[in-house]
Write a protein that holds these residues in place. Structure first.
Motif, PDB file in Angstrom:
ATOM      1  N   HIS A 207       0.881  -1.164   0.000  1.00  0.00           N
ATOM      2  CA  HIS A 207       0.000   0.000   0.000  1.00  0.00           C
ATOM      3  C   HIS A 207       0.915   1.208   0.000  1.00  0.00           C
ATOM      4  CE1 HIS A 207       0.618   0.425   4.458  1.00  0.00           C
ATOM      5  NE2 HIS A 207       0.671  -0.900   4.384  1.00  0.00           N
ATOM      6  N   ASP A 208       0.381   2.387  -0.224  1.00  0.00           N
ATOM      7  CA  ASP A 208       1.232   3.562  -0.397  1.00  0.00           C
ATOM      8  C   ASP A 208       0.979   4.602   0.692  1.00  0.00           C
ATOM      9  OD1 ASP A 208       3.182   5.108  -1.685  1.00  0.00           O
ATOM     10  OD2 ASP A 208       2.301   4.790  -3.670  1.00  0.00           O
ATOM     11  N   ASN A 209       1.932   5.510   0.845  1.00  0.00           N
ATOM     12  CA  ASN A 209       1.794   6.660   1.740  1.00  0.00           C
ATOM     13  C   ASN A 209       2.850   7.694   1.339  1.00  0.00           C
ATOM     14  OD1 ASN A 209       4.315   6.122   3.330  1.00  0.00           O
ATOM     15  ND2 ASN A 209       3.161   4.307   3.974  1.00  0.00           N
ATOM     16  N   ILE A 244       2.453 -14.403  -1.374  1.00  0.00           N
ATOM     17  CA  ILE A 244       1.391 -13.473  -1.752  1.00  0.00           C
ATOM     18  C   ILE A 244       1.835 -12.025  -1.549  1.00  0.00           C
ATOM     19  CG2 ILE A 244      -0.960 -12.707  -1.235  1.00  0.00           C
ATOM     20  CD1 ILE A 244      -1.479 -15.595  -0.207  1.00  0.00           C
ATOM     21  N   PHE A 245       1.641 -11.210  -2.576  1.00  0.00           N
ATOM     22  CA  PHE A 245       1.738  -9.758  -2.453  1.00  0.00           C
ATOM     23  C   PHE A 245       0.312  -9.256  -2.230  1.00  0.00           C
ATOM     24  CE2 PHE A 245       5.414 -10.929  -4.998  1.00  0.00           C
ATOM     25  CZ  PHE A 245       6.439 -10.188  -4.431  1.00  0.00           C
ATOM     26  N   ASN A 246       0.001  -8.938  -0.981  1.00  0.00           N
ATOM     27  CA  ASN A 246      -1.382  -8.571  -0.651  1.00  0.00           C
ATOM     28  C   ASN A 246      -1.574  -7.065  -0.681  1.00  0.00           C
ATOM     29  OD1 ASN A 246      -4.069  -9.632   0.507  1.00  0.00           O
ATOM     30  ND2 ASN A 246      -3.574  -7.917   1.853  1.00  0.00           N
ATOM     31  N   LEU A 247      -2.524  -6.621  -1.514  1.00  0.00           N
ATOM     32  CA  LEU A 247      -2.862  -5.206  -1.621  1.00  0.00           C
ATOM     33  C   LEU A 247      -3.751  -4.828  -0.436  1.00  0.00           C
ATOM     34  CD1 LEU A 247      -3.557  -5.439  -5.417  1.00  0.00           C
ATOM     35  CD2 LEU A 247      -1.808  -3.924  -4.418  1.00  0.00           C
ATOM     36  N   GLU A 248      -3.158  -4.116   0.534  1.00  0.00           N
ATOM     37  CA  GLU A 248      -3.888  -3.757   1.752  1.00  0.00           C
ATOM     38  C   GLU A 248      -4.459  -2.340   1.579  1.00  0.00           C
ATOM     39  OE1 GLU A 248      -3.238  -4.988   6.377  1.00  0.00           O
ATOM     40  OE2 GLU A 248      -1.697  -3.729   5.471  1.00  0.00           O
ATOM     41  N   VAL A 249      -5.461  -2.262   0.692  1.00  0.00           N
ATOM     42  CA  VAL A 249      -6.079  -0.995   0.307  1.00  0.00           C
ATOM     43  C   VAL A 249      -7.588  -1.096   0.497  1.00  0.00           C
ATOM     44  CG1 VAL A 249      -4.221  -0.355  -1.277  1.00  0.00           C
ATOM     45  CG2 VAL A 249      -6.149  -1.727  -2.121  1.00  0.00           C
ATOM     46  N   PHE A 250      -8.261   0.055   0.379  1.00  0.00           N
ATOM     47  CA  PHE A 250      -9.648   0.129   0.838  1.00  0.00           C
ATOM     48  C   PHE A 250     -10.715   0.111  -0.251  1.00  0.00           C
ATOM     49  CE2 PHE A 250      -7.333   2.232   4.404  1.00  0.00           C
ATOM     50  CZ  PHE A 250      -7.639   1.286   5.370  1.00  0.00           C
ATOM     51  N   SER A 251     -10.335   0.018  -1.523  1.00  0.00           N
ATOM     52  CA  SER A 251     -11.360   0.045  -2.567  1.00  0.00           C
ATOM     53  C   SER A 251     -10.984  -0.897  -3.699  1.00  0.00           C
ATOM     54  CB  SER A 251     -11.535   1.461  -3.123  1.00  0.00           C
ATOM     55  OG  SER A 251     -10.420   1.824  -3.936  1.00  0.00           O
ATOM     56  N   LEU A 252     -11.991  -1.313  -4.444  1.00  0.00           N
ATOM     57  CA  LEU A 252     -11.746  -2.179  -5.596  1.00  0.00           C
ATOM     58  C   LEU A 252     -10.938  -1.448  -6.655  1.00  0.00           C
ATOM     59  CD1 LEU A 252     -12.251  -4.953  -6.874  1.00  0.00           C
ATOM     60  CD2 LEU A 252     -14.355  -4.018  -7.868  1.00  0.00           C
ATOM     61  N   ASP A 253     -11.182  -0.156  -6.833  1.00  0.00           N
ATOM     62  CA  ASP A 253     -10.398   0.614  -7.802  1.00  0.00           C
ATOM     63  C   ASP A 253      -8.913   0.570  -7.461  1.00  0.00           C
ATOM     64  OD1 ASP A 253     -12.606   1.299  -9.285  1.00  0.00           O
ATOM     65  OD2 ASP A 253     -12.824   3.303  -8.405  1.00  0.00           O
ATOM     66  N   ASP A 254      -8.594   0.697  -6.165  1.00  0.00           N
ATOM     67  CA  ASP A 254      -7.192   0.641  -5.758  1.00  0.00           C
ATOM     68  C   ASP A 254      -6.621  -0.767  -5.904  1.00  0.00           C
ATOM     69  OD1 ASP A 254      -7.033   3.324  -5.209  1.00  0.00           O
ATOM     70  OD2 ASP A 254      -7.311   3.119  -3.043  1.00  0.00           O
ATOM     71  N   VAL A 255      -7.457  -1.776  -5.725  1.00  0.00           N
ATOM     72  CA  VAL A 255      -7.012  -3.153  -5.967  1.00  0.00           C
ATOM     73  C   VAL A 255      -6.644  -3.327  -7.441  1.00  0.00           C
ATOM     74  CG1 VAL A 255      -7.769  -5.570  -6.084  1.00  0.00           C
ATOM     75  CG2 VAL A 255      -8.279  -4.184  -4.048  1.00  0.00           C
ATOM     76  N   ILE A 256      -7.512  -2.869  -8.339  1.00  0.00           N
ATOM     77  CA  ILE A 256      -7.270  -3.035  -9.777  1.00  0.00           C
ATOM     78  C   ILE A 256      -6.016  -2.275 -10.195  1.00  0.00           C
ATOM     79  CG2 ILE A 256      -8.192  -2.580 -12.077  1.00  0.00           C
ATOM     80  CD1 ILE A 256     -11.018  -2.928 -10.810  1.00  0.00           C
TER      81      ILE A 256
END
Length: 267
Positions: A207-209, A244-256
């Motif tokens: 995830h990003d910051n 697994i590289f798990n996308l720990e983000v809050f929306s489907l758009d951010d997952v895609i």
């Protein structure tokens, strides 16, 4: 393998875009206080069975925010019998459904640093032994040092913890976003993090910051990839990692978007 956290979208939608889901126990709604609602859990597992998704598990942890269920607060450096039961239920679930890893957080320092650290090590040894008996791998997650009292923020400290526990059932969950905050956005330091972790990594959170303590959650914004300052080519340091590289983000758009970014790095 690319995954996403269960809070990002419903399971059927995640199934369209990723290979794995991280079942985030504190946000699944499967506990009434500290009592596991097995009927609710079975309902989620039934839905999961209709999807083609591998799994990881995120166990309960310490959080002092109103959005986190108070009954699931676990400080790994100060655990009682009920805390162990909560963690063991996550490990048992992982064994039942064949999850790749169970993510656990390090503890919170209360008073003397070495006493807190050593108590965390003793508790991790118990959890690792429990996991070993069930064929489950635990991943100790590095935390961000922008938040007060977190243990295991620096790379050397996390590696020290894993080496002191000395169990094949405990490795590292490399949280790249947390590491970026600890490194204050310095890419060279982040590379150093990845190199030190590489041989111990069993799971990865992406995830990003912005690499600094701003806004809520001490800067730990869990932004979509590209919305912050992280150069995710740092993941190339994990050349031997096949988990697994798990996308720990809050929306489907951010997952895609995250999936597309990771596909660029690992074509």
């Amino acid at each position: 393998m690319i995954g996403a956290s269960s809070f990002a979208a419903p399971l059927p939608k995640l199934d369209e875009y990723v290979d794995s889901v991280e079942l985030y126990i504190p946000k699944l709604g499967v506990y009434d206080g500290r009592t596991l609602d097995r009927e609710r859990l079975f309902s989620i597992l039934d839905e999961l069975s209709t999807c083609d998704l591998e799994t990881s598990i995120h166990a309960p942890y310490f959080a002092d925010v109103p959005t986190y269920p108070s009954g699931l607060v676990v400080n790994t450096a100060a655990m009682d019998k009920q805390d162990f039961r909560l963690m063991e239920e996550s490990i048992d679930l992982a064994a039942e459904i064949g999850s790749h890893a169970v993510v656990i957080h390090p503890g919170i320092q209360r008073g003397d640093y070495e006493k807190s650290f050593n108590k965390m090590i003793a508790n991790l040894k118990e959890l690792a032994a429990f996991a070993s008996d069930r064929g489950v791998v635990l991943g100790l997650e590095n935390k961000e040092n922008t938040a007060p009292d977190n243990l295991c923020c620096d790379a050397e400290e996390v590696v020290r913890a894993v080496l002191e526990v000395d169990s094949p059932s405990l490795g590292i969950t490399f949280d790249v976003g947390h590491a970026n905050l600890t490194c204050r956005g310095d890419y060279g330091l982040l590379r150093h993090f990845a190199r030190l972790f590489a041989e111990h990594v069993v799971h990865v959170h992406v995830h990003d910051n912005h690499g600094k303590c701003t806004g809520d959650y001490f800067g730990d914004a869990h932004l979509g990839l590209g919305a912050g300052c992280i150069d995710y080519t740092v993941l190339e340091e994990l050349s031997g990692f096949d988990g697994i590289f798990n996308l720990e983000v809050f929306s489907l758009d951010d997952v895609i978007a995250g999936r597309n970014k990771l596909d660029e790095i690992f074509p």
